[in-house]
Design a protein around this motif. Structure first.
Motif, PDB file in Angstrom:
ATOM      1  N   GLY A 100      35.706 -12.559-102.567  1.00 12.79           N
ATOM      2  CA  GLY A 100      36.193 -11.121-102.784  1.00 12.79           C
ATOM      3  C   GLY A 100      35.561 -10.502-104.112  1.00 12.79           C
ATOM      4  N   LYS A 101      35.193 -11.193-104.818  1.00 14.49           N
ATOM      5  CA  LYS A 101      34.969 -10.556-106.472  1.00 14.49           C
ATOM      6  C   LYS A 101      33.543 -10.753-106.690  1.00 14.49           C
ATOM      7  N   VAL A 102      32.957  -9.734-107.475  1.00 12.39           N
ATOM      8  CA  VAL A 102      31.520  -9.789-107.643  1.00 12.39           C
ATOM      9  C   VAL A 102      31.170 -10.212-109.180  1.00 12.39           C
ATOM     10  N   TYR A 103      30.227 -11.170-109.061  1.00 12.91           N
ATOM     11  CA  TYR A 103      29.957 -11.643-110.730  1.00 12.91           C
ATOM     12  C   TYR A 103      28.659 -11.546-110.780  1.00 12.91           C
ATOM     13  N   ASN A 104      28.033 -11.746-112.064  1.00 18.60           N
ATOM     14  CA  ASN A 104      26.498 -11.937-112.182  1.00 18.60           C
ATOM     15  C   ASN A 104      26.476 -13.209-112.060  1.00 18.60           C
ATOM     16  N   VAL A 105      25.426 -13.383-111.888  1.00 18.45           N
ATOM     17  CA  VAL A 105      24.980 -15.001-111.629  1.00 18.45           C
ATOM     18  C   VAL A 105      24.593 -15.667-113.000  1.00 18.45           C
ATOM     19  N   PRO A 106      25.199 -16.890-113.177  1.00 14.91           N
ATOM     20  CA  PRO A 106      25.354 -17.453-114.712  1.00 14.91           C
ATOM     21  C   PRO A 106      24.016 -18.214-114.949  1.00 14.91           C
ATOM     22  N   ARG A 107      22.849 -17.363-114.627  1.00 12.83           N
ATOM     23  CA  ARG A 107      21.524 -18.140-115.096  1.00 12.83           C
ATOM     24  C   ARG A 107      20.830 -16.748-114.629  1.00 12.83           C
ATOM     25  N   LYS A 108      19.219 -16.740-114.967  1.00  9.14           N
ATOM     26  CA  LYS A 108      18.505 -15.713-114.690  1.00  9.14           C
ATOM     27  C   LYS A 108      17.613 -16.347-113.413  1.00  9.14           C
ATOM     28  N   GLN A 109      17.259 -15.251-112.704  1.00 12.10           N
ATOM     29  CA  GLN A 109      16.454 -15.716-111.462  1.00 12.10           C
ATOM     30  C   GLN A 109      15.319 -15.109-111.150  1.00 12.10           C
ATOM     31  N   ALA A 110      14.383 -15.357-110.421  1.00 11.93           N
ATOM     32  CA  ALA A 110      13.083 -14.813-109.986  1.00 11.93           C
ATOM     33  C   ALA A 110      12.638 -15.389-108.810  1.00 11.93           C
ATOM     34  N   TYR A 119      14.166 -13.442 -99.155  1.00  7.36           N
ATOM     35  CA  TYR A 119      14.877 -14.514 -99.132  1.00  7.36           C
ATOM     36  C   TYR A 119      16.409 -14.089 -99.309  1.00  7.36           C
ATOM     37  N   ASN A 120      17.318 -14.485 -98.500  1.00  5.14           N
ATOM     38  CA  ASN A 120      18.676 -13.816 -98.690  1.00  5.14           C
ATOM     39  C   ASN A 120      19.335 -15.192 -98.727  1.00  5.14           C
ATOM     40  N   TYR A 121      20.541 -14.803 -99.386  1.00  2.00           N
ATOM     41  CA  TYR A 121      21.781 -15.963 -99.767  1.00  2.00           C
ATOM     42  C   TYR A 121      22.668 -15.291-100.265  1.00  2.00           C
ATOM     43  N   SER A 122      23.728 -15.705 -99.792  1.00  2.07           N
ATOM     44  CA  SER A 122      25.162 -15.181-100.305  1.00  2.07           C
ATOM     45  C   SER A 122      25.324 -13.601-100.632  1.00  2.07           C
ATOM     46  N   GLY A 123      24.618 -12.958 -99.423  1.00  2.00           N
ATOM     47  CA  GLY A 123      24.586 -11.510 -99.563  1.00  2.00           C
ATOM     48  C   GLY A 123      23.600 -10.822-100.369  1.00  2.00           C
TER      49      GLY A 123
END
Length: 259
Positions: A100-110, A119-123
């Motif tokens: 129920g909480k929103v976070y920044n992912v603890p890394r960078k993504q591309a 590609y869909n994952y975790s919303g």
DNA sequence: CATCTGGCACGGAC
DNA sequence: TGTCCGTGCCAGAT
């Protein structure tokens, strides 16, 4: 420099092939983990000959992986540098929702891939950018080494040991469950942990030891079916790691999410 | 695919 | 060699 041969039958460090061999294990922590661990002190050049691939088999109940040093150090250094120049990461607005909480992912993504793929994952829905030259080169090297083709790559950049990824399975609907996921590591060496889904939690049904690996600079980890249905994996934080790691996970995505 | 927290193990200082 | 203490790791709760 065409170091890698088109050869779908994998050859292992001891010269055997899939049909011949027994699993070769090395213990990570003797008391805690008697499953497999890739921690051989490999002299990479000795094994990366024109005609053989130094694969190591990693097996446990429902887990089937292959590990190899795909790129010698000099080439891996070069690829790392090129990716640092080429890859455009999503802005730090990459959010994720957990409990129920929103976070920044603890890394960078591309994400890169064939035109039109998402590609869909975790919303989160990620649209694939076009392939870059270096990513195409690495993708083709992985294909030569494994005989598998891929239409998508998820790039995760961990700037140091504080960046990490929690335990999860890659169980998205649009992933072809029979196609292995190929994970290429460049940069800092990081621990990688598999945990069986039935051995998690305080009152878990079964006692199955985790499988712990070190993912080396230039290495390739192939996660074969049915690993992803039975085992969670994670990249735990490691405070002593001070330099970045770039991870590329090549996948095959089904166009319209059929399964 | 998240963070937070408490318990515990390990290792360095003395 | 024993104990104290800081640090990091892990498991559990959320």
């Amino acid at each position: 420099m065409d170091t890698f041969v088109s050869q779908t039958r994998k050859r292992y460090i001891d010269g055997t092939t899939d049909e011949q061999r027994e699993p070769v294990w090395k213990k990570f922590k003797e008391e805690e983990c008697n499953q497999g661990i890739v921690k051989e002190d490999v002299k990479e050049d000795a094994y990366l000959t024109e005609f053989s691939q130094p694969w190591q088999k990693i097996e446990a109940e429902g887990l089937d992986c292959d590990y190899a040093l795909l790129f010698p150090k000099e080439e891996a250094d070069c690829l790392y540098t090129q990716l640092e120049e080429e890859v455009v990461y999503l802005t730090d607005k990459t959010k994720i929702q957990v409990f129920g909480k929103v976070y920044n992912v603890p890394r960078k993504q591309a994400t890169c891939g064939d035109a039109g793929l998402t590609y869909n994952y975790s919303g989160v829905s990620l649209q694939a950018s076009p392939w870059t030259p270096t990513l195409e080169y690495i993708r083709d090297a992985v294909t030569k080494a494994t005989g598998q083709t891929f239409n998508f790559v998820l790039i995760n950049r961990y700037k140091d040991g504080h960046d990490h990824m929690g335990e999860h399975r890659d169980d998205e609907r649009e992933l072809d469950p029979l196609c292995p996921i190929a994970s290429v590591s460049l940069g800092a060496v990081r621990d990688f942990v598999f945990r069986h889904r039935e051995s998690r939690g305080k009152q878990c049904r079964r006692q199955i030891n985790p499988v712990k690996l070190e993912l080396a600079h230039g290495s390739l980890l192939l996660m074969n079916s049915p690993t992803n249905t039975h085992w969670y994996h994670s990249l735990p934080a490691r405070k002593r790691v001070l330099t970045p790691r770039i991870n590329l996970t090549f996948r095959r995505i089904l166009q319209d999410g059929k399964k």
